[in-house]
Scaffold this active site. Sequence first.
Site, mmCIF file in Angstrom:
data_model
loop_
_atom_site.group_PDB
_atom_site.id
_atom_site.type_symbol
_atom_site.label_atom_id
_atom_site.label_comp_id
_atom_site.label_asym_id
_atom_site.label_seq_id
_atom_site.Cartn_x
_atom_site.Cartn_y
_atom_site.Cartn_z
ATOM 1 N N ASP A 46 0.850 -1.197 0.000
ATOM 2 C CA ASP A 46 0.000 0.000 0.000
ATOM 3 C C ASP A 46 0.888 1.251 0.000
ATOM 4 O O ASP A 46 0.393 2.381 -0.092
ATOM 5 C CB ASP A 46 -1.032 -0.005 1.145
ATOM 6 C CG ASP A 46 -0.413 -0.145 2.517
ATOM 7 O OD1 ASP A 46 0.824 -0.226 2.612
ATOM 8 O OD2 ASP A 46 -1.178 -0.166 3.506
ATOM 9 N N SER A 47 2.220 1.030 0.002
ATOM 10 C CA SER A 47 3.154 2.130 -0.274
ATOM 11 C C SER A 47 2.871 2.727 -1.645
ATOM 12 O O SER A 47 3.346 3.820 -1.953
ATOM 13 C CB SER A 47 4.608 1.642 -0.198
ATOM 14 O OG SER A 47 4.801 0.497 -1.003
ATOM 15 N N ASP A 85 -0.961 -6.047 -0.163
ATOM 16 C CA ASP A 85 -1.311 -5.461 1.132
ATOM 17 C C ASP A 85 -2.814 -5.297 1.250
ATOM 18 O O ASP A 85 -3.477 -4.829 0.311
ATOM 19 C CB ASP A 85 -0.677 -4.057 1.250
ATOM 20 C CG ASP A 85 0.626 -4.085 2.024
ATOM 21 O OD1 ASP A 85 0.848 -5.028 2.804
ATOM 22 O OD2 ASP A 85 1.423 -3.151 1.840
ATOM 23 N N LYS A 115 -0.997 -9.345 2.925
ATOM 24 C CA LYS A 115 -0.185 -8.917 4.080
ATOM 25 C C LYS A 115 -1.022 -7.991 4.949
ATOM 26 O O LYS A 115 -1.716 -7.108 4.445
ATOM 27 C CB LYS A 115 1.089 -8.218 3.611
ATOM 28 C CG LYS A 115 1.959 -7.730 4.771
ATOM 29 C CD LYS A 115 3.357 -7.365 4.340
ATOM 30 C CE LYS A 115 3.488 -6.029 3.644
ATOM 31 N NZ LYS A 115 3.040 -4.861 4.438
ATOM 32 N N GLU A 117 -0.991 -5.661 8.716
ATOM 33 C CA GLU A 117 -0.161 -5.041 9.750
ATOM 34 C C GLU A 117 -0.770 -5.276 11.129
ATOM 35 O O GLU A 117 -1.969 -5.043 11.326
ATOM 36 C CB GLU A 117 -0.059 -3.528 9.511
ATOM 37 C CG GLU A 117 0.644 -3.168 8.215
ATOM 38 C CD GLU A 117 0.763 -1.656 8.001
ATOM 39 O OE1 GLU A 117 0.462 -0.874 8.932
ATOM 40 O OE2 GLU A 117 1.153 -1.260 6.888
ATOM 41 N N GLU A 184 9.604 -4.347 10.192
ATOM 42 C CA GLU A 184 9.990 -3.046 9.630
ATOM 43 C C GLU A 184 10.560 -2.130 10.708
ATOM 44 O O GLU A 184 9.945 -1.932 11.774
ATOM 45 C CB GLU A 184 8.775 -2.364 8.964
ATOM 46 C CG GLU A 184 9.146 -1.000 8.372
ATOM 47 C CD GLU A 184 8.127 -0.444 7.395
ATOM 48 O OE1 GLU A 184 7.124 -1.115 7.099
ATOM 49 O OE2 GLU A 184 8.369 0.687 6.918
HETATM 50 O O1 KIV Z 1 3.651 -1.126 1.589
HETATM 51 C C1 KIV Z 1 4.829 -1.538 1.532
HETATM 52 O O2 KIV Z 1 5.566 -1.306 0.570
HETATM 53 C C2 KIV Z 1 5.315 -2.335 2.652
HETATM 54 C C3 KIV Z 1 6.794 -2.569 2.725
HETATM 55 C C4 KIV Z 1 7.463 -1.354 3.200
HETATM 56 C C5 KIV Z 1 7.117 -3.760 3.546
HETATM 57 O O3 KIV Z 1 4.557 -2.727 3.486
#
Ligand code: KIV
Length: 272
Positions: A46-47, A85, A115, A117, A184
């Site tokens: 989600d970056s 994510d 993924k 968090e 992280e």
């Molecule tokens: O969203 C992302 O790119 C991430 C990485 C920084 C692990 O969660």
Amino acid sequence: MTTKVRTTDFREKKHRGEKIAMLTAYDANMARLLDKAGVDALLVGDSVGMVMLGYDNTVPVTLDAMIHHTAAVVRGTQRALVVADMPFLTYQTTAADAVRNAGRLMQEGGAEAVKLEGGSAIVDVVKRLVDVGVPVMGHLGLLPQSVHRVGGFLRQATNPRDADILLADALAIEQAGAFAIVLESIPADVARTVTAALDVPTIGIGAGPDCDGQVLVTNDMIGLFDGPVPSFVKQYARVAETVTSSAQSYIDDVRSGRYARSTAPKTPTPTT
Ligand code: KIV
């Protein structure tokens, strides 16, 4: 023949002592290039909100946006495992919401894993997802979706009490069925302890060299970015400079009339 990387390969890699290389991707072209390079997993992070869409953090990223980018990455990928994510508040509400939203990432986006968090607060959600067949990658330490609660993108587990909580969270997320856990921005010694305590692999980002694998935001890694990058990022190229100088040469060629006269290819090439 290309052998597809599966979530089940991750634990085996850890047991064989083989490090796992993961990078982010948000579009089909970059996915194709990184897959060709041999990366084990592509994370549709989600970056994308910060790296591609111009937001200050990952909170505004929607499920529809993640599905859109995941589908593009899947179209460009043959070998790597594609992990997507789950965005903010698409899994923290109820396990039923999490199943429905992970289902969309897998069915509409083509993700092979998701993924999430968090630690103890999401253990029941992780368990439910895994029980219904959704492979889950955990994410502990700096949790970008919690930026407003934490007060910034701050290094985590920097005192013994927080390090103990992180270890307990990692064990709980593993116990719930996660096949790997991203760590992280935590001290290297904490990451080493967590990595040794877990049967599933840890994938570090700003967590020292002793994790079972590493992940970076690709745009940071190749310098496709004209701002500062986090101090732990090793930059292997400065693509932003190449883009700007290529564009300047093109602009000069167009403005001086050289482009049309001498640099147009003799045989027309497709533009898409
Ligand atoms: O969203 C992302 O790119 C991430 C990485 C920084 C692990 O969660």
